[in-house]
Scaffold this motif. Sequence first.
Motif, PDB file in Angstrom:
ATOM      1  N   ASP A  46       0.809  -1.225   0.000  1.00 30.85           N
ATOM      2  CA  ASP A  46       0.000   0.000   0.000  1.00 30.85           C
ATOM      3  C   ASP A  46       0.841   1.274   0.000  1.00 30.85           C
ATOM      4  N   VAL A  47       2.174   1.138   0.025  1.00 29.70           N
ATOM      5  CA  VAL A  47       3.056   2.302   0.141  1.00 29.70           C
ATOM      6  C   VAL A  47       3.670   2.622  -1.215  1.00 29.70           C
ATOM      7  N   ASN A  48       3.684   3.892  -1.566  1.00 24.73           N
ATOM      8  CA  ASN A  48       4.317   4.335  -2.809  1.00 24.73           C
ATOM      9  C   ASN A  48       5.821   4.462  -2.562  1.00 24.73           C
ATOM     10  N   LEU A  49       6.573   3.486  -3.023  1.00 20.59           N
ATOM     11  CA  LEU A  49       8.025   3.499  -2.848  1.00 20.59           C
ATOM     12  C   LEU A  49       8.713   3.733  -4.193  1.00 20.59           C
ATOM     13  N   ASP A  50       8.129   4.610  -5.002  1.00 23.24           N
ATOM     14  CA  ASP A  50       8.727   4.961  -6.286  1.00 23.24           C
ATOM     15  C   ASP A  50       9.925   5.863  -6.051  1.00 23.24           C
ATOM     16  N   GLY A  51      10.809   5.876  -6.985  1.00 19.64           N
ATOM     17  CA  GLY A  51      11.975   6.748  -6.901  1.00 19.64           C
ATOM     18  C   GLY A  51      13.250   5.943  -6.809  1.00 19.64           C
ATOM     19  N   ILE A  52      14.317   6.672  -6.664  1.00 15.51           N
ATOM     20  CA  ILE A  52      15.643   6.067  -6.573  1.00 15.51           C
ATOM     21  C   ILE A  52      16.259   6.514  -5.257  1.00 15.51           C
ATOM     22  N   GLY A  53      17.079   5.660  -4.673  1.00 11.69           N
ATOM     23  CA  GLY A  53      17.668   6.072  -3.408  1.00 11.69           C
ATOM     24  C   GLY A  53      18.551   5.012  -2.793  1.00 11.69           C
ATOM     25  N   ILE A  54      18.856   5.260  -1.530  1.00  9.57           N
ATOM     26  CA  ILE A  54      19.640   4.306  -0.761  1.00  9.57           C
ATOM     27  C   ILE A  54      18.796   3.838   0.415  1.00  9.57           C
ATOM     28  N   TYR A  55      19.202   2.704   0.969  1.00  9.98           N
ATOM     29  CA  TYR A  55      18.470   2.170   2.116  1.00  9.98           C
ATOM     30  C   TYR A  55      19.442   1.495   3.066  1.00  9.98           C
ATOM     31  N   PHE A  56      18.968   1.364   4.282  1.00 10.03           N
ATOM     32  CA  PHE A  56      19.720   0.719   5.347  1.00 10.03           C
ATOM     33  C   PHE A  56      18.817  -0.345   5.960  1.00 10.03           C
ATOM     34  N   LEU A  57      19.335  -1.536   6.126  1.00 11.40           N
ATOM     35  CA  LEU A  57      18.636  -2.592   6.847  1.00 11.40           C
ATOM     36  C   LEU A  57      19.370  -2.791   8.169  1.00 11.40           C
ATOM     37  N   PHE A  58      18.631  -2.800   9.264  1.00 12.92           N
ATOM     38  CA  PHE A  58      19.213  -2.968  10.594  1.00 12.92           C
ATOM     39  C   PHE A  58      18.603  -4.188  11.268  1.00 12.92           C
ATOM     40  N   ASN A  59      19.425  -4.868  12.061  1.00  8.98           N
ATOM     41  CA  ASN A  59      18.884  -5.950  12.874  1.00  8.98           C
ATOM     42  C   ASN A  59      18.215  -5.351  14.107  1.00  8.98           C
ATOM     43  N   GLU A  60      17.645  -6.192  14.938  1.00  7.95           N
ATOM     44  CA  GLU A  60      16.891  -5.732  16.100  1.00  7.95           C
ATOM     45  C   GLU A  60      17.732  -4.886  17.046  1.00  7.95           C
ATOM     46  N   ASN A  61      19.002  -5.232  17.214  1.00  6.69           N
ATOM     47  CA  ASN A  61      19.889  -4.487  18.120  1.00  6.69           C
ATOM     48  C   ASN A  61      20.547  -3.283  17.459  1.00  6.69           C
ATOM     49  N   ARG A  62      20.274  -3.074  16.198  1.00  5.46           N
ATOM     50  CA  ARG A  62      20.808  -1.957  15.400  1.00  5.46           C
ATOM     51  C   ARG A  62      22.335  -1.975  15.310  1.00  5.46           C
ATOM     52  N   ASN A  63      22.936  -3.174  15.370  1.00  5.64           N
ATOM     53  CA  ASN A  63      24.392  -3.244  15.238  1.00  5.64           C
ATOM     54  C   ASN A  63      24.832  -3.937  13.945  1.00  5.64           C
ATOM     55  N   GLN A  64      23.925  -4.591  13.242  1.00  3.12           N
ATOM     56  CA  GLN A  64      24.223  -5.145  11.924  1.00  3.12           C
ATOM     57  C   GLN A  64      23.521  -4.266  10.903  1.00  3.12           C
ATOM     58  N   VAL A  65      24.274  -3.841   9.879  1.00  2.48           N
ATOM     59  CA  VAL A  65      23.740  -2.903   8.891  1.00  2.48           C
ATOM     60  C   VAL A  65      24.060  -3.404   7.490  1.00  2.48           C
ATOM     61  N   SER A 118      15.438  -6.293  10.936  1.00  6.74           N
ATOM     62  CA  SER A 118      14.121  -6.096  11.542  1.00  6.74           C
ATOM     63  C   SER A 118      13.510  -4.744  11.174  1.00  6.74           C
ATOM     64  N   ILE A 119      14.329  -3.828  10.656  1.00  9.49           N
ATOM     65  CA  ILE A 119      13.801  -2.530  10.241  1.00  9.49           C
ATOM     66  C   ILE A 119      14.600  -2.014   9.047  1.00  9.49           C
ATOM     67  N   ALA A 120      13.882  -1.426   8.108  1.00 10.43           N
ATOM     68  CA  ALA A 120      14.513  -0.825   6.929  1.00 10.43           C
ATOM     69  C   ALA A 120      14.252   0.678   6.956  1.00 10.43           C
ATOM     70  N   MET A 121      15.256   1.416   6.516  1.00  8.57           N
ATOM     71  CA  MET A 121      15.111   2.867   6.331  1.00  8.57           C
ATOM     72  C   MET A 121      15.505   3.162   4.895  1.00  8.57           C
ATOM     73  N   MET A 122      14.546   3.659   4.124  1.00 13.14           N
ATOM     74  CA  MET A 122      14.787   3.971   2.713  1.00 13.14           C
ATOM     75  C   MET A 122      14.695   5.478   2.525  1.00 13.14           C
ATOM     76  N   PHE A 123      15.582   6.007   1.691  1.00 16.43           N
ATOM     77  CA  PHE A 123      15.600   7.425   1.352  1.00 16.43           C
ATOM     78  C   PHE A 123      15.474   7.509  -0.159  1.00 16.43           C
ATOM     79  N   LEU A 124      14.290   7.892  -0.630  1.00 23.15           N
ATOM     80  CA  LEU A 124      13.990   7.861  -2.055  1.00 23.15           C
ATOM     81  C   LEU A 124      13.686   9.254  -2.586  1.00 23.15           C
TER      82      LEU A 124
END
Length: 161
Positions: A53-72, A95-101
């Motif tokens: 349901d989310v519009n994730l159009d565009g180009i960008g970079i992303y970060f995937l983090f584990n639950e403890n935020r120490n693996q990226v 466990s969480i993704a951060m995308m910048f598009l």
Amino acid sequence: MEPFLRMNMGKIARKLEIDFLSENPNGIRVVKNVSFPFTAYIIPRNCMSEVSDVNLDGIGIYFLFNENRNQVYIGQTGNGKGRIQTHHQKKDFWSIAMMFLANKDEWISLIDELETYAIIRLEKAIEKGSRYELQNTNKKGRKEESLTRLNEIKGIFSEIN
């Protein structure tokens, strides 16, 4: 705060607009800064059923983090929705993704260098003893000297940070 994610604590005011895409405040969030061309998408893995349901159009970079935020894991994409769905199926650690598009036409020439710079920054933080572990095994060892638009990249990364 870890050196990789240290924010610029200067006196520059920023107005952020945060949209919660459900009643769950820990669900998918969209963060916009009107003076910055990239839109941030914060996507918890347990909300993957809502990604369609989310519009994730565009180009960008992303970060995937584990639950403890120490693996990226740091990557680039021209199709945010497809990329996050692929990682959901193939990478177990996050466990969480951060995308910048942003708009593909305007930013396509910078995305590779932006991803490279993010990886370089994380590697430098690791060398200084930070708690992070880079999951990208095939992209290690790049050098800032290879970036042709370093000053522009630094400015964008500062805003992403």
